[in-house]
Design an enzyme around this catalytic site. Structure first.
Site, PDB file in Angstrom:
ATOM      1  N   LEU A 131       0.847  -1.190   0.000  1.00  0.00           N
ATOM      2  CA  LEU A 131       0.000   0.000   0.000  1.00  0.00           C
ATOM      3  C   LEU A 131       0.882   1.240   0.000  1.00  0.00           C
ATOM      4  O   LEU A 131       1.987   1.233   0.555  1.00  0.00           O
ATOM      5  CB  LEU A 131      -0.904   0.008   1.237  1.00  0.00           C
ATOM      6  CG  LEU A 131      -1.859  -1.167   1.403  1.00  0.00           C
ATOM      7  CD1 LEU A 131      -2.923  -0.836   2.445  1.00  0.00           C
ATOM      8  CD2 LEU A 131      -2.525  -1.575   0.105  1.00  0.00           C
ATOM      9  N   GLY A 176       1.120  -5.151   1.164  1.00  0.00           N
ATOM     10  CA  GLY A 176       0.152  -5.142   0.062  1.00  0.00           C
ATOM     11  C   GLY A 176       0.668  -5.855  -1.187  1.00  0.00           C
ATOM     12  O   GLY A 176      -0.119  -6.341  -2.007  1.00  0.00           O
ATOM     13  N   ASN A 200       4.276  -7.570   6.682  1.00  0.00           N
ATOM     14  CA  ASN A 200       5.158  -6.961   7.683  1.00  0.00           C
ATOM     15  C   ASN A 200       4.503  -5.796   8.414  1.00  0.00           C
ATOM     16  O   ASN A 200       5.179  -4.981   9.039  1.00  0.00           O
ATOM     17  CB  ASN A 200       6.450  -6.462   7.000  1.00  0.00           C
ATOM     18  CG  ASN A 200       6.169  -5.388   5.965  1.00  0.00           C
ATOM     19  OD1 ASN A 200       5.111  -5.379   5.346  1.00  0.00           O
ATOM     20  ND2 ASN A 200       7.107  -4.476   5.769  1.00  0.00           N
ATOM     21  N   GLU A 201       3.153  -5.718   8.355  1.00  0.00           N
ATOM     22  CA  GLU A 201       2.457  -4.564   8.925  1.00  0.00           C
ATOM     23  C   GLU A 201       2.860  -4.264  10.361  1.00  0.00           C
ATOM     24  O   GLU A 201       3.016  -3.102  10.747  1.00  0.00           O
ATOM     25  CB  GLU A 201       0.924  -4.778   8.879  1.00  0.00           C
ATOM     26  CG  GLU A 201       0.295  -4.558   7.519  1.00  0.00           C
ATOM     27  CD  GLU A 201       0.419  -5.752   6.580  1.00  0.00           C
ATOM     28  OE1 GLU A 201       1.155  -6.710   6.913  1.00  0.00           O
ATOM     29  OE2 GLU A 201      -0.212  -5.721   5.515  1.00  0.00           O
TER      30      GLU A 201
HETATM   31  C1  LIG Z   1      -9.965  -2.169   9.346  1.00  0.00           C
HETATM   32  C2  LIG Z   1      -8.552  -2.151   9.474  1.00  0.00           C
HETATM   33  C3  LIG Z   1      -8.152  -1.337  10.638  1.00  0.00           C
HETATM   34  C4  LIG Z   1      -6.955  -1.004  10.802  1.00  0.00           C
HETATM   35  C5  LIG Z   1      -5.897  -1.409   9.846  1.00  0.00           C
HETATM   36  C6  LIG Z   1      -4.808  -0.405   9.821  1.00  0.00           C
HETATM   37  C7  LIG Z   1      -3.922  -0.367   8.932  1.00  0.00           C
HETATM   38  C8  LIG Z   1      -4.043  -1.271   7.803  1.00  0.00           C
HETATM   39  C9  LIG Z   1      -2.823  -1.436   7.040  1.00  0.00           C
HETATM   40  C10 LIG Z   1      -3.141  -2.351   5.974  1.00  0.00           C
HETATM   41  C11 LIG Z   1      -2.157  -3.151   5.488  1.00  0.00           C
HETATM   42  C12 LIG Z   1      -0.995  -2.363   4.980  1.00  0.00           C
HETATM   43  C13 LIG Z   1      -0.330  -2.848   4.060  1.00  0.00           C
HETATM   44  C14 LIG Z   1       0.830  -2.181   3.441  1.00  0.00           C
HETATM   45  O1  LIG Z   1       1.096  -2.519   2.335  1.00  0.00           O
HETATM   46  S1  LIG Z   1       1.737  -0.952   4.233  1.00  0.00           S
HETATM   47  C15 LIG Z   1       3.172  -0.729   3.205  1.00  0.00           C
HETATM   48  C16 LIG Z   1       4.194  -1.732   3.560  1.00  0.00           C
HETATM   49  N1  LIG Z   1       5.326  -1.626   2.682  1.00  0.00           N
HETATM   50  C17 LIG Z   1       6.575  -1.650   3.110  1.00  0.00           C
HETATM   51  O2  LIG Z   1       6.848  -1.762   4.290  1.00  0.00           O
HETATM   52  C18 LIG Z   1       7.628  -1.506   2.064  1.00  0.00           C
HETATM   53  C19 LIG Z   1       8.479  -0.349   2.340  1.00  0.00           C
HETATM   54  N2  LIG Z   1       9.486  -0.213   1.291  1.00  0.00           N
HETATM   55  C20 LIG Z   1      10.624  -0.937   1.247  1.00  0.00           C
HETATM   56  O3  LIG Z   1      10.876  -1.807   2.042  1.00  0.00           O
HETATM   57  C21 LIG Z   1      11.575  -0.609   0.151  1.00  0.00           C
HETATM   58  O4  LIG Z   1      11.248   0.671  -0.345  1.00  0.00           O
HETATM   59  C22 LIG Z   1      11.564  -1.609  -1.024  1.00  0.00           C
HETATM   60  C23 LIG Z   1      10.169  -1.847  -1.565  1.00  0.00           C
HETATM   61  C24 LIG Z   1      12.185  -2.932  -0.578  1.00  0.00           C
HETATM   62  C25 LIG Z   1      12.432  -1.017  -2.168  1.00  0.00           C
HETATM   63  O5  LIG Z   1      13.715  -0.689  -1.691  1.00  0.00           O
HETATM   64  P1  LIG Z   1      14.674   0.241  -2.561  1.00  0.00           P
HETATM   65  O6  LIG Z   1      14.750  -0.269  -3.935  1.00  0.00           O
HETATM   66  O7  LIG Z   1      15.941   0.376  -1.797  1.00  0.00           O
HETATM   67  O8  LIG Z   1      13.902   1.630  -2.660  1.00  0.00           O
HETATM   68  P2  LIG Z   1      13.722   2.738  -1.533  1.00  0.00           P
HETATM   69  O9  LIG Z   1      13.499   2.119  -0.203  1.00  0.00           O
HETATM   70  O10 LIG Z   1      14.812   3.744  -1.640  1.00  0.00           O
HETATM   71  O11 LIG Z   1      12.337   3.364  -1.975  1.00  0.00           O
HETATM   72  C26 LIG Z   1      12.253   4.259  -3.068  1.00  0.00           C
HETATM   73  C27 LIG Z   1      11.290   5.360  -2.703  1.00  0.00           C
HETATM   74  O12 LIG Z   1       9.985   4.771  -2.593  1.00  0.00           O
HETATM   75  C28 LIG Z   1       9.424   5.098  -1.320  1.00  0.00           C
HETATM   76  N3  LIG Z   1       8.569   3.985  -0.884  1.00  0.00           N
HETATM   77  C29 LIG Z   1       8.944   2.736  -0.624  1.00  0.00           C
HETATM   78  N4  LIG Z   1       7.897   1.987  -0.276  1.00  0.00           N
HETATM   79  C30 LIG Z   1       6.824   2.799  -0.305  1.00  0.00           C
HETATM   80  C31 LIG Z   1       5.445   2.592  -0.025  1.00  0.00           C
HETATM   81  N5  LIG Z   1       4.918   1.403   0.358  1.00  0.00           N
HETATM   82  N6  LIG Z   1       4.626   3.647  -0.159  1.00  0.00           N
HETATM   83  C32 LIG Z   1       5.086   4.853  -0.540  1.00  0.00           C
HETATM   84  N7  LIG Z   1       6.407   5.115  -0.816  1.00  0.00           N
HETATM   85  C33 LIG Z   1       7.254   4.081  -0.701  1.00  0.00           C
HETATM   86  C34 LIG Z   1      10.621   5.269  -0.415  1.00  0.00           C
HETATM   87  O13 LIG Z   1      10.264   6.042   0.711  1.00  0.00           O
HETATM   88  C35 LIG Z   1      11.585   5.952  -1.326  1.00  0.00           C
HETATM   89  O14 LIG Z   1      11.244   7.315  -1.354  1.00  0.00           O
HETATM   90  P3  LIG Z   1      12.410   8.435  -1.403  1.00  0.00           P
HETATM   91  O15 LIG Z   1      11.654   9.730  -1.256  1.00  0.00           O
HETATM   92  O16 LIG Z   1      13.348   8.181  -0.276  1.00  0.00           O
HETATM   93  O17 LIG Z   1      13.046   8.247  -2.745  1.00  0.00           O
END
Ligand SMILES: CC/C=C\C/C=C\CCCC/C=C/C(=O)SCCNC(=O)CCNC(=O)[C@H](O)C(C)(C)COP(=O)(O)OP(=O)(O)OC[C@H]1O[C@@H](n2cnc3c(N)ncnc32)[C@H](O)[C@@H]1OP(=O)(O)O
Length: 325
Positions: A131, A176, A200-201
């Site tokens: 997400l 997500g 990993n939430e």
């Molecule tokens: C009814 C329900 C009630 C309550 C529920 C409450 C909450 C519900 C949550 C629901 C479930 C949530 C699910 C999710 O999906 S949360 C998102 C989880 N994702 C992650 O943890 C991934 C995070 N990212 C990473 O680990 C790395 O970025 C990745 C994907 C391995 C890539 O690594 P790399 O190639 O080194 O790239 P960067 O890390 O440098 O990332 C580049 C750039 O992208 C930005 N970014 C990364 N991930 C996200 C993301 N998910 N969303 C938005 N932006 C993201 C990152 O910050 C970098 O930005 P920059 O500005 O530094 O260039």
């Protein structure tokens, strides 16, 4: 005359449909929104399969726009009676000549990796980063509600799809990203220890919703899900295979061909019996969300609006921004 007709049909095909561009390419067909490219394979009149390629730079996060385009593309494929199978994968390829733009630059465009021509590029080796954290941070409750409705919609469409869905996991697949994969009927992951998959939430200070938890339990079993959800485990390929998050791990350059060959086996099963079986296995889990969708939306909007949760997300975003390597 024939040449003129061919030229005219190329012009018409490229003129674009309401949903996006449609082109004829070497006998295969493709249509594309901005963030999802769909290529279909197979001769006209015969069973065809489609490959949905995510291309939402930099990390294929599930932004509201991406979710909308994804659902539109999937609906289009569901309505095309010649399509029986769909492969989900990332368009992210290892490309040379990339420059990571400075982290101090804030806009979405500037966050992306670009090539030397300044064009936006996917970061390589990412199936989907899950997400979009920026849809869940610093916005208002109405936005959170709209976003969550779109997340639910995508999950329901995928989980209940009558198509045979497979994921060709060619990169990191946290949260997500894992959701997309576990809605599929079969998962094949690239054997690259840098790629991990899981929910990993808990590491972000948030909680997977009950329906995603149920999907996980249905995939890897209750005890394994209980442990993996609490710890927020991201499994490298070999462990993902062992616990059952994925069904096969293959060398990276064989992910696509292997998925095609497994798809062929699945498509040998009569559709009606396979679809009825799938519905029998999945309906109760999906109905559980369908009957309380609105309450789930309100829960999410109020949970994510809490100061403590916003603070956790802020810290996680900062950690991502400042991580090394
Ligand atoms: C009814 C329900 C009630 C309550 C529920 C409450 C909450 C519900 C949550 C629901 C479930 C949530 C699910 C999710 O999906 S949360 C998102 C989880 N994702 C992650 O943890 C991934 C995070 N990212 C990473 O680990 C790395 O970025 C990745 C994907 C391995 C890539 O690594 P790399 O190639 O080194 O790239 P960067 O890390 O440098 O990332 C580049 C750039 O992208 C930005 N970014 C990364 N991930 C996200 C993301 N998910 N969303 C938005 N932006 C993201 C990152 O910050 C970098 O930005 P920059 O500005 O530094 O260039």
């Amino acid at each position: 005359m024939a040449m003129a007709l061919r030229a005219a049909s190329r012009v018409l095909l490229r003129a674009g449909s309401r949903l996006g561009r449609r082109e004829a390419v070497d006998g295969a067909r493709r249509f594309a929104n901005k963030r999802v490219l769909v290529e279909t394979e197979g001769a006209a009149g015969a069973t065809r399969i489609a490959v949905m390629k995510f291309r939402n730079p930099p990390v294929n996060s599930l932004s509201l726009d991406f979710l909308t385009e994804f659902v539109i593309s999937l609906e289009k494929l569901e309505n095309d009676k010649s399509i029986r199978g769909v492969i989900l994968t990332s368009d992210s390829l290892k490309r040379g000549n990339q420059t990571k733009v400075a982290a101090t630059e804030k806009t979405e465009e500037k966050r992306a990796t670009r090539d030397h021509g300044g064009r936006l590029q996917e970061r390589p080796g990412i199936f989907s980063a899950g997400l979009d954290l920026l849809e869940m941070y610093g916005r208002n409750p109405a936005h959170y509600a709209e976003y969550w409705k779109a997340v639910q919609e995508l999950w329901l469409r995928l989980y209940l799809s009558s198509l045979t869905l497979m994921s060709a996991i060619n990169g990191a697949s946290p949260a997500g990203g894992c959701l997309l994969a576990i809605t599929c009927d079969y998962r094949i992951m690239a054997d690259n220890p840098k790629y991990t998959i899981g929910l990993n939430e808990s590491l972000l200070g948030i909680v997977a919703p009950f329906w995603l938890k149920d999907n996980y339990v249905n995939t890897i079993g209750h005890r394994a899900a209980e442990r993996a959800l609490q710890l927020g485990t991201l499994f490298p390929p070999a462990e993902a295979l062992k616990v059952g998050v994925v069904d096969e791990v293959v060398p990276e350059d064989q992910v696509h061909s292997k998925t095609l060959s497994v798809m062929a086996k699945w498509l040998a099963i009569p559709d009606h019996s396979r679809q009825l079986t799938k519905t029998m296995m999945r309906k109760a889990t999906a109905d559980n969300l369908i009957k309380q969708r609105e309450a789930d939306i309100q829960n999410f909007a109020s949970f994510i609006s809490r100061d403590s949760i916003q603070k956790s997300l802020h810290m996680y975003l900062e950690k991502l921004k400042h991580k090394k390597g």
